[in-house]
Design a protein around this motif. Structure first.
Motif, PDB file in Angstrom:
ATOM      1  N   LYS A   9       0.839  -1.208   0.000  1.00 11.11           N
ATOM      2  CA  LYS A   9       0.000   0.000   0.000  1.00 11.11           C
ATOM      3  C   LYS A   9       0.871   1.253   0.000  1.00 11.11           C
ATOM      4  CE  LYS A   9      -4.246  -1.795   1.931  1.00 11.11           C
ATOM      5  NZ  LYS A   9      -5.286  -1.651   2.954  1.00 11.11           N
ATOM      6  N   SER A  10       2.033   1.185   0.647  1.00 11.74           N
ATOM      7  CA  SER A  10       2.959   2.327   0.663  1.00 11.74           C
ATOM      8  C   SER A  10       3.514   2.604  -0.728  1.00 11.74           C
ATOM      9  CB  SER A  10       4.111   2.086   1.632  1.00 11.74           C
ATOM     10  OG  SER A  10       3.628   1.976   2.945  1.00 11.74           O
ATOM     11  N   GLN A  11       3.838   1.543  -1.464  1.00 11.74           N
ATOM     12  CA  GLN A  11       4.339   1.715  -2.831  1.00 11.74           C
ATOM     13  C   GLN A  11       3.233   2.250  -3.741  1.00 11.74           C
ATOM     14  OE1 GLN A  11       5.746  -2.383  -3.031  1.00 11.74           O
ATOM     15  NE2 GLN A  11       7.806  -1.632  -3.481  1.00 11.74           N
ATOM     16  N   LEU A  12       2.028   1.763  -3.562  1.00  6.26           N
ATOM     17  CA  LEU A  12       0.888   2.268  -4.334  1.00  6.26           C
ATOM     18  C   LEU A  12       0.670   3.753  -4.035  1.00  6.26           C
ATOM     19  CD1 LEU A  12      -1.661   1.946  -6.102  1.00  6.26           C
ATOM     20  CD2 LEU A  12      -2.853   1.140  -4.039  1.00  6.26           C
ATOM     21  N   ALA A  13       0.788   4.129  -2.778  1.00  5.65           N
ATOM     22  CA  ALA A  13       0.550   5.520  -2.369  1.00  5.65           C
ATOM     23  C   ALA A  13       1.482   6.503  -3.068  1.00  5.65           C
ATOM     24  CB  ALA A  13       0.675   5.647  -0.853  1.00  5.65           C
ATOM     25  N   LEU A  14       2.675   6.049  -3.458  1.00  7.12           N
ATOM     26  CA  LEU A  14       3.614   6.929  -4.152  1.00  7.12           C
ATOM     27  C   LEU A  14       3.188   7.221  -5.591  1.00  7.12           C
ATOM     28  CD1 LEU A  14       7.018   5.486  -2.916  1.00  7.12           C
ATOM     29  CD2 LEU A  14       5.944   7.651  -2.242  1.00  7.12           C
ATOM     30  N   GLU A  22       3.722   8.206 -12.360  1.00  6.74           N
ATOM     31  CA  GLU A  22       2.637   7.261 -12.580  1.00  6.74           C
ATOM     32  C   GLU A  22       1.442   7.596 -11.690  1.00  6.74           C
ATOM     33  OE1 GLU A  22       6.571   5.052 -12.794  1.00  6.74           O
ATOM     34  OE2 GLU A  22       5.565   6.094 -11.174  1.00  6.74           O
ATOM     35  N   ILE A  23       0.261   7.322 -12.240  1.00  5.95           N
ATOM     36  CA  ILE A  23      -0.969   7.477 -11.468  1.00  5.95           C
ATOM     37  C   ILE A  23      -1.648   6.113 -11.454  1.00  5.95           C
ATOM     38  CG2 ILE A  23      -3.175   8.686 -11.256  1.00  5.95           C
ATOM     39  CD1 ILE A  23      -1.935  10.988 -12.885  1.00  5.95           C
ATOM     40  N   TRP A  24      -1.653   5.496 -10.269  1.00  4.58           N
ATOM     41  CA  TRP A  24      -2.196   4.151 -10.123  1.00  4.58           C
ATOM     42  C   TRP A  24      -3.332   4.148  -9.114  1.00  4.58           C
ATOM     43  CZ3 TRP A  24       2.682   0.611  -9.224  1.00  4.58           C
ATOM     44  CH2 TRP A  24       3.489   0.602 -10.385  1.00  4.58           C
ATOM     45  N   GLN A  52      -4.356   4.746  -4.039  1.00  6.46           N
ATOM     46  CA  GLN A  52      -5.024   3.982  -2.984  1.00  6.46           C
ATOM     47  C   GLN A  52      -5.960   2.933  -3.553  1.00  6.46           C
ATOM     48  OE1 GLN A  52      -7.837   6.385  -0.633  1.00  6.46           O
ATOM     49  NE2 GLN A  52      -7.371   8.048  -2.026  1.00  6.46           N
ATOM     50  N   ASP A  53      -6.453   2.096  -2.662  1.00  8.80           N
ATOM     51  CA  ASP A  53      -7.395   1.039  -3.025  1.00  8.80           C
ATOM     52  C   ASP A  53      -8.793   1.647  -3.069  1.00  8.80           C
ATOM     53  OD1 ASP A  53      -8.932  -1.223  -3.348  1.00  8.80           O
ATOM     54  OD2 ASP A  53      -8.185  -2.249  -1.563  1.00  8.80           O
TER      55      ASP A  53
END
Length: 79
Positions: A9-14, A22-24, A52-53
């Motif tokens: 989740k921390s990697q996704l938050a970046l 990147e926008i994920w 985020q999820d």
């Protein structure tokens, strides 16, 4: 289909449109790259934020999960 890399989740938050180019977003454990979507410019889509999820928030959206077929899956969210 090859297995997708896993991200925390921390990697996704970046990948929020601010910290990295990147926008994920994640949905049901899959991470999608929405960088090219004009609706996600600057990492925000209405009241939703990238990085985020979005699984729990989809119930309030005016569209279904089918919207994610437009985007490339780039990873899996680590549990």
């Amino acid at each position: 289909m090859p297995e997708l890399p896993q991200y925390t989740k921390s990697q996704l938050a970046l990948r929020n449109g601010q910290d990295k180019p990147e926008i994920w977003v994640a949905y049901q454990g899959i991470i999608f790259d929405v960088t090219e979507s004009r609706l996600w410019r600057k990492g925000q889509h209405y009241e939703h934020w990238a990085g985020q999820d979005l699984t729990p928030e989809l119930a309030d959206a005016p569209h279904t999960h089918e919207v994610f077929v437009r985007f490339k899956a780039v990873g899996q969210l680590k549990p």
